[in-house]
Design a protein around this motif. Structure first.
Motif, short mmCIF file in Angstrom:
data_model
loop_
_atom_site.label_atom_id
_atom_site.label_comp_id
_atom_site.label_asym_id
_atom_site.label_seq_id
_atom_site.Cartn_x
_atom_site.Cartn_y
_atom_site.Cartn_z
N GLY A 1 34.66 36.39 44.17
CA GLY A 1 34.84 35.94 42.79
C GLY A 1 35.51 36.95 41.87
O GLY A 1 35.68 36.67 40.69
N LEU A 2 35.86 38.10 42.40
CA LEU A 2 36.51 39.11 41.57
C LEU A 2 38.03 39.02 41.70
O LEU A 2 38.55 38.60 42.73
CB LEU A 2 36.07 40.53 42.00
N GLY A 3 38.72 39.47 40.67
CA GLY A 3 40.18 39.56 40.73
C GLY A 3 40.63 40.86 41.35
O GLY A 3 41.82 41.17 41.37
N LEU A 4 39.69 41.63 41.84
CA LEU A 4 39.98 42.91 42.47
C LEU A 4 40.61 42.67 43.84
O LEU A 4 39.97 42.20 44.76
CB LEU A 4 38.69 43.72 42.61
N LYS A 5 41.90 42.98 43.96
CA LYS A 5 42.66 42.69 45.16
C LYS A 5 42.93 43.91 46.04
O LYS A 5 43.22 43.77 47.22
CB LYS A 5 44.02 42.05 44.80
N LYS A 6 42.82 45.10 45.46
CA LYS A 6 43.13 46.31 46.20
C LYS A 6 42.27 47.45 45.66
O LYS A 6 42.10 47.59 44.45
CB LYS A 6 44.62 46.63 46.00
N SER A 7 41.70 48.26 46.58
CA SER A 7 40.83 49.35 46.15
C SER A 7 40.69 50.39 47.27
O SER A 7 40.85 50.06 48.45
CB SER A 7 39.44 48.82 45.79
#
Length: 102
Positions: free
Chosen positions: A93-99
């Motif tokens: 559900g997060l917009g976090l695509k790269k980390s």
């Protein structure tokens, strides 16, 4: 400064602070999306920050992507945590695509 404290103490501090900064940044970025219908162009665009929230400006690196965003942890308490891992459900559900976090 790290040499002033026992390694075990700094490792735990780095992990705890790193985890907190990473999660704080995600929460504030996602709240910005809910309020404004888009992700911030940069962290400085976040609104209504508490004094402790502002620590993320020095500890995470944010980049808005075409869809979503990239968020990397740069530092915990004194240094970079040796390992921080999150369960698969954490990322849903997060917009976090790269980390750099797992």
């Amino acid at each position: 400064m790290a040499g002033c404290f026992p390694k075990m103490f700094t490792e735990k501090g780095d992990a705890k602070f790193g985890d907190q900064h990473f999660k704080t940044a995600i929460a504030l970025i996602e709240l910005h999306k809910v309020r404004n219908s888009n992700y911030p162009d940069e962290l400085r665009d976040l609104e209504y920050l508490g004094d402790w929230d502002k620590m993320i400006f020095n500890t995470v690196e944010y980049h808005k992507l075409e869809e979503g965003y990239e968020l990397n942890l740069k530092e915990g308490w004194i240094g970079m945590p040796e390992s921080l891992e999150y369960p698969e459900e954490f990322w849903k559900g997060l917009g976090l695509k790269k980390s750099n976090m797992k």
